[in-house]
Write an enzyme that holds these catalytic residues in place. Structure first.
Site, PDB file in Angstrom:
ATOM      1  N   ASP A  77       0.815  -1.218   0.000  1.00  0.00           N
ATOM      2  CA  ASP A  77       0.000   0.000   0.000  1.00  0.00           C
ATOM      3  C   ASP A  77       0.847   1.265   0.000  1.00  0.00           C
ATOM      4  OD1 ASP A  77       0.937  -0.325   2.594  1.00  0.00           O
ATOM      5  OD2 ASP A  77      -1.017  -0.760   3.454  1.00  0.00           O
ATOM      6  N   ASN A 146      -7.674  -2.020  13.702  1.00  0.00           N
ATOM      7  CA  ASN A 146      -9.096  -2.248  13.377  1.00  0.00           C
ATOM      8  C   ASN A 146      -9.268  -3.494  12.515  1.00  0.00           C
ATOM      9  OD1 ASN A 146      -8.032  -1.379  10.972  1.00  0.00           O
ATOM     10  ND2 ASN A 146      -9.616   0.122  10.532  1.00  0.00           N
ATOM     11  N   HIS A 148      -7.481  -4.235   9.774  1.00  0.00           N
ATOM     12  CA  HIS A 148      -7.170  -4.121   8.347  1.00  0.00           C
ATOM     13  C   HIS A 148      -5.874  -4.853   8.006  1.00  0.00           C
ATOM     14  CE1 HIS A 148      -4.907   0.009   8.892  1.00  0.00           C
ATOM     15  NE2 HIS A 148      -4.053  -0.972   8.923  1.00  0.00           N
ATOM     16  N   GLU A 153      -9.783  -1.492   4.551  1.00  0.00           N
ATOM     17  CA  GLU A 153     -10.520  -1.070   5.738  1.00  0.00           C
ATOM     18  C   GLU A 153     -11.846  -1.818   5.857  1.00  0.00           C
ATOM     19  OE1 GLU A 153      -8.857   0.608   7.722  1.00  0.00           O
ATOM     20  OE2 GLU A 153      -8.527   2.693   7.165  1.00  0.00           O
TER      21      GLU A 153
HETATM   22  C1  GLP Z   1      -0.760   0.210   8.551  1.00  0.00           C
HETATM   23  C2  GLP Z   1      -0.359  -0.215   7.137  1.00  0.00           C
HETATM   24  C3  GLP Z   1      -0.191  -1.695   7.052  1.00  0.00           C
HETATM   25  C4  GLP Z   1       0.510  -2.153   8.302  1.00  0.00           C
HETATM   26  C5  GLP Z   1      -0.482  -2.054   9.453  1.00  0.00           C
HETATM   27  C6  GLP Z   1       0.133  -2.260  10.818  1.00  0.00           C
HETATM   28  O1  GLP Z   1      -1.757   1.161   8.556  1.00  0.00           O
HETATM   29  N1  GLP Z   1      -1.231   0.182   6.099  1.00  0.00           N
HETATM   30  O2  GLP Z   1       0.493  -2.054   5.873  1.00  0.00           O
HETATM   31  O3  GLP Z   1       0.934  -3.469   8.161  1.00  0.00           O
HETATM   32  O4  GLP Z   1      -1.210  -0.851   9.380  1.00  0.00           O
HETATM   33  O5  GLP Z   1       0.951  -1.177  11.172  1.00  0.00           O
HETATM   34  P1  GLP Z   1       1.947  -1.199  12.402  1.00  0.00           P
HETATM   35  O6  GLP Z   1       2.928  -2.279  12.136  1.00  0.00           O
HETATM   36  O7  GLP Z   1       2.595   0.163  12.437  1.00  0.00           O
HETATM   37  O8  GLP Z   1       1.138  -1.488  13.618  1.00  0.00           O
END
Ligand code: GLP
Length: 260
Positions: A77, A146, A148, A153
């Site tokens: 992403d 959440n 995702h 989302e």
């Molecule tokens: C983010 C990204 C994801 C990531 C996830 C967890 O928003 N879009 O690609 O894997 O949420 O993030 P984090 O590792 O900072 O908790």
């Protein structure tokens, strides 16, 4: 009901998990992989990439050179609306944590074009590049608080391909730390691979660390069937999902139906 996980890699600390996962990835990279890697960003991945870089930089020069030549990865992403050189975007995250320390050319690390004036067209083009490359081999995934995966989302379906998405308030709060602590400064839109491309990967490695993810992980592992309100639950339909978790994120595995 039988668990959907092919394997549970439960480690006492995030440091132990990081070392084990980096070792696993290193072993995978020794083989000439037939499909590109699918990579993720975020806090969970930072130490994993640091440990992987350390290992790979100890390879003999010729092996490392060959790895550089065959490297091809597609990130999940990217934010929309940030300049390509903005240090807060995922392109620059990947350069900092993987590209530069490994000496990889920029062209080896593919990400959606978040700077495009037409995010929907950029998403379609990115999905096409992934398909032309044969789809993803090994997919690394983090878990949003959440539920995702990538920027898929809730609610989301399992058959959506790469698309532009409006980020939820929860996600903008989760990622505010990268934008001076202000959720309003987190871009409102992003491009993400959809569950369609993610579920088409050969193997999926979901990485979850820290107590802040314990509740959402518990929900994921106790769901009996996929639910569009929890995007990661679509992974139940994939035959080769590994969960990498530390004790803070997964304090108990007893009575969890989705754990093998
Ligand atoms: C983010 C990204 C994801 C990531 C996830 C967890 O928003 N879009 O690609 O894997 O949420 O993030 P984090 O590792 O900072 O908790």
């Amino acid at each position: 009901m039988e668990g959907f996980l092919q394997r549970l890699e439960l480690h006492s600390t995030s440091a132990a998990l990081t070392e084990a996962l980096a070792g696993f990835l290193e072993a995978q990279l020794r083989q000439s992989m037939t499909r590109p890697l699918g990579l993720a960003t975020g806090r969970t991945m930072e130490p994993v990439y640091a440990a992987l870089v350390k290992r790979l930089n100890q390879w003999p020069a010729a092996d490392l050179k060959a790895l550089r030549q065959r490297w091809l990865s597609f990130n999940l992403d990217e934010y929309c609306g940030l300049h390509r050189s903005d240090p807060r975007n995922y392109r620059q995250f990947m350069r900092r944590h993987l590209g530069e320390p490994l000496g990889l050319p920029d062209s080896a690390l593919e990400l959606p074009d978040g700077a495009s004036a037409d995010p929907a067209a950029a998403a379609e083009a990115y999905g096409l590049s992934v398909r032309r490359a044969g789809g993803i081999g090994l997919q690394l995934l983090g878990l949003g608080s959440n539920g995702h995966v990538g920027f898929n989302e809730p609610p989301c379906s399992a058959d959506q391909a790469c698309h532009a998405v409006m980020l939820s308030e929860a996600t903008r709060r989760q990622n505010a730390a990268f934008f001076g602590g202000d959720p309003a400064r987190v871009p409102a839109q992003a491009i993400t691979l959809g569950l369609e491309e993610i579920l088409a990967a050969e193997q999926i490695h979901l990485v979850v660390t820290g107590s802040a993810k314990a509740e959402i992980l518990q929900r994921l592992l106790t769901l009996k069937t996929p639910d569009s309100a929890l995007p990661a639950s679509w992974l139940q339909g994939h035959p080769n999902v590994w969960l990498w978790a530390d004790h803070a994120a997964l304090p108990t595995v007893e009575r969890l139906p989705q754990v093998v």
